[in-house]
Design an enzyme around this catalytic site. Structure first.
Site, PDB file in Angstrom:
ATOM      1  N   CYS A  15       0.837  -1.209   0.000  1.00 15.18           N
ATOM      2  CA  CYS A  15       0.000   0.000   0.000  1.00 15.18           C
ATOM      3  C   CYS A  15       0.868   1.252   0.000  1.00 15.18           C
ATOM      4  CB  CYS A  15      -0.910   0.017   1.224  1.00 15.18           C
ATOM      5  SG  CYS A  15      -2.016  -1.392   1.363  1.00 15.18           S
ATOM      6  N   ASP A 441      34.942  21.552  17.289  1.00 14.30           N
ATOM      7  CA  ASP A 441      35.376  22.902  17.634  1.00 14.30           C
ATOM      8  C   ASP A 441      35.872  22.865  19.087  1.00 14.30           C
ATOM      9  OD1 ASP A 441      35.582  25.734  17.515  1.00 14.30           O
ATOM     10  OD2 ASP A 441      33.692  25.881  18.594  1.00 14.30           O
ATOM     11  N   ASP A 639      29.243  24.759  17.764  1.00 14.15           N
ATOM     12  CA  ASP A 639      28.181  25.501  18.440  1.00 14.15           C
ATOM     13  C   ASP A 639      28.005  26.927  17.942  1.00 14.15           C
ATOM     14  OD1 ASP A 639      30.605  26.492  19.561  1.00 14.15           O
ATOM     15  OD2 ASP A 639      29.474  27.248  21.279  1.00 14.15           O
ATOM     16  N   ASP A 643      30.780  27.987  12.878  1.00 18.74           N
ATOM     17  CA  ASP A 643      30.803  26.539  12.647  1.00 18.74           C
ATOM     18  C   ASP A 643      29.763  26.096  11.612  1.00 18.74           C
ATOM     19  OD1 ASP A 643      32.811  26.047  14.561  1.00 18.74           O
ATOM     20  OD2 ASP A 643      31.341  26.057  16.180  1.00 18.74           O
TER      21      ASP A 643
END
Length: 839
Positions: A15, A441, A639, A643
């Site tokens: 289906c 980082d 963060d 970045d």
């Protein structure tokens, strides 16, 4: 533009494949994905209208409506209400099917066990009545399960057969064969050959035709129960949403439904209630439990001007707030939406199963016809050949193929969300498990992102004078190092004087007038440029640089006063995260714009051996591309705004939840608790989910290949045959196995941050000097919920003569300035006696 629809009427993988094919055929429809488990469809299209998409679904034989459409009164498939409704419906059909099956089984098989039957319905004395009674007992069960026939034959007429088609064909074939035998028995009885008619009474298939339906219902009911459990995480998340709010209008307050909240509304939030929308406190304050967003177990006290988020709990206090985002625009709604979309998405590994699902049912029907013809050609009687053909129809299970991937994705993403890990989709879920390199980082990711004073080196003044002078000069600066100095000074309860003049020299330092003195604070070069001799600081500067710390030099009236060493300290769990990545075969690479000495120092503490330092913001993406060119599968953990390009360039971007919105929007995975260990948990969960999917797909393929062969009579030579009833039971258990196997992911145990955290780094504490013989003692306080608690703790500590205490409710800390005659143990006992925890 991404669009979401609810699909109704689907029962198996065939289906969902049919719907996906029908919508994909529309010009302008891209990335169409249909999820059988959640009965949902997502696609990208700017050109198509909702009506055109819904029409295509309806033409394929199914129903559709826009997800979240207010006109839909019934429970949407895939929601908690729909699962509950489905379970109730299947339970009702199951119970009545088996109740009505009892008399049928008594009539059809009771005589074999010696159970009495009246002569009027005996297969020996009146075989025609025996067969007719069975037919009449079948009819109510057929009516209860008529949906299998209407859906199954409807799909056949549309040339898109599905699982219901196989069930309908198998059941109907048994029923029609039984009716045919009934007519034949009547003819033989009329001809006076009652013995031949009695012989035919043993080859009726009435009980098989409806036993198939009852057993399928049993399997579907158990499957529905298990499928409901796969959405437990989503249920828990949705249960956090506030249902009502207190709105202030023209000075009066009334309770309204949460859906009625609008941006700009003024709301009242009482103790113990959840914040009903995103907003800003305009009056009052409260201790907010934000653990569902940040993972921080201690409530954070917020006052006027502070931002509050939906679904956080006001544990104590009262405040008025102005709504800045309501309904689907709140941070909480975005999280729920992200989890729902991830749960409904498909990883690339599912593509093979999707392709097979699209042709599975027609192939099975073909095999069934071939089995019938081959056994007849081999000389078997029609009854035996039909039994094996029906068994092939009933035993095959496209459901197992269709559920193999979505149930594992649903449970995996839900379990991740429970642990503060938001995974954006199936691709992110699959590819994150393949990474072998994590690029991270430094600032704000491996480190706290907030410098602290780690040492005070007096060269022309006492420690107290140096710190006081520096704090006075820096008190008007917004630089992160200035804030570190101020926190240090305040933590030691050191008094300082605001400068009468202040000048900020960008990138170099500050110049200020403090108590009639000209004070310079900043880099060594800045002081040298202003005629200060820094030769006495040379060896200290080298030692500070070797440790990767930042020196802040202070001079007064041209004379060097000393140095403050500052550092952005490592997060408590960063080292454990790096070690855990190494254990699962992932190398960690630090990528930072800092100088090599600072980078190497942090890397050494974090157990990182591969460091790339001095990289400008626009160069991070290039470094990621270079690593990928080496054949690595790269994830980026970051963060900040700088970045974002690297997060997009990496195979998988992982953002710290406390980072910037730009970084979060660029990421595939978001760590809500801002803990590097959760990046390890995300990769571990990904690998567990993909392993589970592979197990499910192997079972689905293996089951169908093996069981269809047995049903076709491949082992009849050794006496192993399969009746349609056993086939129905086997088919039901197949999809149940897949769902149950996926539910094992609920037992996934993430690495707990508290199990891996190092001791918090030691901040500088002013040593004893000639002033006061006091010492600074820092205590961790547990159990504080509000400002009243703060007062109680402060009172308990300051009961000692000469003690002053500064309590930070948000951090759960107490900075105690005490005479050296008061011990740490005495202070801890005082807090404990007051009913709180201390260490």
């Amino acid at each position: 533009m991404k669009r979401s629809f609810v699909i109704t009427g689907m029962s198996c993988a065939a289906c969902s494949a049919r719907v996906e094919k029908a919508v994909s055929a529309l010009a302008g429809a891209e990335n169409v994905s249909v999820n059988l488990l959640t009965n949902s469809m997502t696609l990208e299209s700017a050109a198509l209208s909702d009506e055109e998409i819904i029409k295509a679904v309806k033409n394929a034989g199914y129903g559709a409506y826009v997800k979240g459409a207010p006109t839909q009164k019934a429970a949407a498939p895939g929601t908690e209400d729909s699962y509950s409704a489905d379970i109730k419906r299947r339970r009702r059909a199951l119970i009545w099917s088996f109740i009505l099956l009892v008399p049928l089984m008594y009539v059809s098989m009771g005589h074999m066990l010696g159970l009495p039957l009246p002569n009027a319905a005996s297969p020996l004395h009146n075989p025609s009545n025996f067969a007719l009674l069975q037919l009449l007992l079948c009819i109510p069960i057929v009516i209860i399960n008529i949906g299998y026939y209407t859906r199954g034959f409807g799909a056949l007429l549309r040339r898109s057969p599905n699982m219901d088609s196989l069930i309908a064909l198998g059941s109907a074939a048994s029923l029609v064969y039984g009716i045919f035998m009934l007519f034949k028995m009547n003819i033989l009885t009329s001809a006076g050959d009652k013995a031949a008619a009695a012989e035919l009474a043993h080859n009726l298939y009435f009980e098989s035709s409806v036993m198939i339906l009852a057993l399928i219902n049993l399997g579907k009911y158990m499957e529905a129960l298990s499928k409901g459990r796969t959405t437990d995480a989503l249920k828990k998340l949705n249960s956090l949403a506030p249902q009502s709010a207190l709105r202030e209008t023209d000075g009066s307050v009334s309770e309204i439904d949460a859906s009625e909240i609008r941006t700009g509304d003024i709301l009242h939030v009482r103790p113990g209630s959840r914040v009903p929308a995103d907003g800003v406190i305009i009056e009052g304050g409260g201790a907010l439990d934000e653990s569902m967003l940040t993972g921080e177990s201690m409530p954070v006290y917020k006052t006027e001007g502070a931002i509050v988020n939906t679904a956080t709990v006001n544990t104590d206090g009262f405040f008025r707030m102005r709504v800045t985002a309501a309904g689907s625009e709140t941070s909480f709604s975005r999280i729920v939406r992200m989890v729902e979309e991830a749960s409904a998405s498909k990883p690339p590994i599912s593509r093979l199963a999707d392709r097979i699902s699209g042709i599975f049912v027609p192939i099975v029907i073909g095999i069934s016809l071939a089995v019938l013809i081959i056994w007849l050609a081999l000389g078997a009687d029609f009854s035996t050949a039909l039994t094996r053909a029906i068994s092939v129809l009933v035993v095959s299970c496209p459901c197992a193929l269709g559920l193999a991937t979505p149930v594992a994705v649903m449970v995996g993403t839900g379990r991740s969300a429970e642990n503060g890990i938001l995974i954006r989709g199936g691709e992110a879920l699959e590819y994150s498990g393949k990474i072998n390199t994590l690029v991270t980082d430094k600032t704000g990711t491996l480190t706290q992102g907030e410098p602290v004073v780690t040492g005070v080196i007096p060269l022309g003044a006492s420690e107290r004078e140096l710190l006081g002078l520096t704090a006075s000069a820096e008190s008007r600066s917004e630089h992160p190092l200035a804030k570190a100095v101020m926190r240090c000074a305040e933590g030691t309860r050191l008094s300082y004087t605001a400068p009468t003049e202040f000048e900020n020299v960008a990138g170099r330092g500050i110049r200020a007038q403090v108590s009639g003195k000209t004070v310079l604070c900043g880099k060594p070069e800045f002081l040298q440029e202003n005629g200060v001799n820094t030769a006495a600081a040379r060896d200290h500067l080298a030692a500070i640089a070797e440790k990767g710390e930042t020196p802040l030099l202070t001079a007064a009236d041209g004379c060097l006063a000393g140095i403050l060493a500052c550092a952005d300290t490592l997060r408590p769990t960063s080292r454990a995260a790096v070690d855990a990545f190494r254990e699962i075969g992932v190398e960690t690479v630090m990528l930072t714009g800092d100088n090599e000495l600072t980078a190497r120092s942090i890397a050494q503490k974090a157990h990182i051996t591969h460091v790339i330092s001095g990289v400008l913001p626009d160069g991070k993406a290039q470094e990621i591309s270079r690593l990928k060119a080496e054949g690595r599968k790269v994830a980026m953990l970051g963060d900040g705004i700088n970045d974002a390009p690297a997060l997009r360039t990496a195979d998988i971007g992982i953002a710290i939840g406390a980072g910037t919105d730009v970084a979060i929007e660029s990421a595939d995975i978001i760590l809500m608790h801002s803990d590097p260990v959760d990046a390890v948990n995300a990769v571990r969960m990904s690998r567990a989910v993909i392993k589970n999917i592979k197990e499910n797909l192997f079972w689905a393929f293996f089951y169908n290949v093996l069981i269809i062969s047995v049903a076709a009579g491949a082992l009849s030579g050794v006496g192993i045959n399969m009746s349609p009833m056993i086939a129905a039971a086997a088919m039901s258990l197949s999809s149940l196995f897949v769902v149950t196997n996926a539910l094992r992911l609920r037992r996934f145990k993430p690495i707990a941050p508290e199990e891996t955290a190092l001791a918090a780094p030691e901040e500088y504490i002013l040593s004893n000097d000639t002033e006061g013989h006091n010492i600074m003692i820092k205590l961790k306080i547990g159990g504080m919920m509000c400002q009243n608690c703060v007062k109680h703790v402060k009172k308990a500590l300051e009961a000692f003569p000469g003690v002053s205490a500064d309590i930070d409710l948000a951090k759960g800390e107490a900075s105690v300035n005490a005479p050296d005659t008061v011990s740490r143990e005495e202070l801890i006992k005082a807090v404990t006696d007051a009913g709180y925890e201390a260490e």
